[in-house]
Write an enzyme that holds these catalytic residues in place. Structure first.
Site, PDB file in Angstrom:
ATOM      1  CB  SER A  38      -0.891   0.015   1.246  1.00  0.00           C
ATOM      2  OG  SER A  38      -1.502   1.279   1.426  1.00  0.00           O
TER       3      SER A  38
ATOM      4  CE1 TYR B 238      -3.433  -1.687   5.840  1.00  0.00           C
ATOM      5  CE2 TYR B 238      -2.918   0.519   5.036  1.00  0.00           C
ATOM      6  CZ  TYR B 238      -3.407  -0.761   4.819  1.00  0.00           C
ATOM      7  OH  TYR B 238      -3.870  -1.118   3.564  1.00  0.00           O
TER       8      TYR B 238
END
Length: 312
Positions: free
Chosen positions: A159, A185
């Protein structure tokens, strides 16, 4: 530096565009997190191109519903659904033990983002456990099946969030640092990129090509834990459809021009340039660092147990 890879595809391409004209008959694929969003569209594209696809999902009822829906548009598709809970390494081990035969395509799509501070039964921070470690154990456990295939592809989903955080080897599980869901994350998505780097180094001789990608911002179940305050503080992303988000991972799984070209990070259908300060794109050096990739692999093996299985 190796020459940057470019393809005919771009930000507007869909997974269907990527597989147009490809014949994947005889190839077997496993896609995690296939019951919604990008995962569903990856499965749809692979199945319509003739691949036999296994949907590895937490909710098998939802997975079966997706398989039935895909079969409407691809009546000859060979689809099956299996249970997989990446937060529980015993579940991962169960899938590995049950697998038989070669595996040509493994797409680690499942993920969790920005949950409250939580730990798995093994004491691991949830995002690191699900996004990285569960997939690490799954892929290493299925290595014999990938090795038995012809031109196997391993795809991990990173990501743009990886830009925020390298892997902190001194505090993987946020036991010492103040809790920050976004940093956790980001760390987990750096880890998924590093896994592909090291998998390519270790497994290229086995005919396995491993790459990672940022699929693009897609409104999906991945963001279910985000509050309005969270989204207000995020960059103004140009959201794309799930079909478009599935394009780059499907490219890494299928495009003939990538055979043997691995350990790279892609976005918008092409290999990403190095990140430049102030940009919300590109790949950070810490996500391609070979020393960090090797260290993470070794640490992950230790966490999961030296034989790649969960410690009971």
């Amino acid at each position: 530096m190796a020459e940057r890879i470019t393809t005919p595809f771009d930000v507007g391409s869909t997974a269907a565009d990527v597989v147009a004209g490809l014949d994947l008959s005889g190839r077997r694929a496993l896609v995690t997190g296939a019951s919604s969003g990008i995962g569903t569209e990856i499965v749809r594209a692979l199945a319509r191109a003739g691949a036999e696809v296994t949907l590895a999902v937490r909710d098998t009822g939802a997975g079966e519903q997706v398989a039935r829906e895909i079969a409407v548009g691809a009546p000859h598709a060979a689809l099956r659904v299996v249970h997989l809970d990446l937060s529980d390494l015993r579940s991962v081990r169960g899938l590995v033990d049950a697998w038989s035969g070669p595996l040509h395509i493994l797409v680690g799509n499942a993920g969790v983002a920005f949950p409250p501070r939580r730990y798995t039964a093994q004491g691991l921070e949830t995002q690191f456990a699900v996004n990285h470690l569960g997939h690490h154990v799954l892929a290493t456990g299925l290595h014999p099946a990938l090795s038995a295939a012809d031109d196997a592809r391993l795809v991990t989903l990173s990501s743009v969030a990886h830009l925020a955080a390298p892997v902190d080897f001194d505090d993987l599980n946020f036991r010492k640092r103040p809790w920050n869901a976004a940093l956790a994350y980001g760390q987990s998505k750096t880890a998924t990129a590093l896994f592909a780097v090291e998998a390519q180094r270790r497994w290229a001789a086995d005919g396995i090509t491993a790459n990672t990608c940022h699929p693009g911002a897609v409104m999906s179940n991945l963001g279910r834990h985000l509050s309005p305050e969270d989204t207000a503080g995020m960059p103004d992303y140009d959201f794309r459809t799930a079909e478009q988000g599935a394009a780059t991972p499907t490219l890494l799984a299928t495009w003939p021009g990538l055979e043997g070209k691995g350990g790279r990070y892609f976005e918008d259908g092409n290999e990403a340039p190095r990140h430049e300060p102030g940009q919300e794109s590109g790949v950070a050096d810490h996500a391609l660092d070979p020393e960090a990739a090797e260290r993470l692999w070794l640490v992950s093996d230790v966490i999961a147990g030296h034989d790649g299985r969960a410690q009971e």
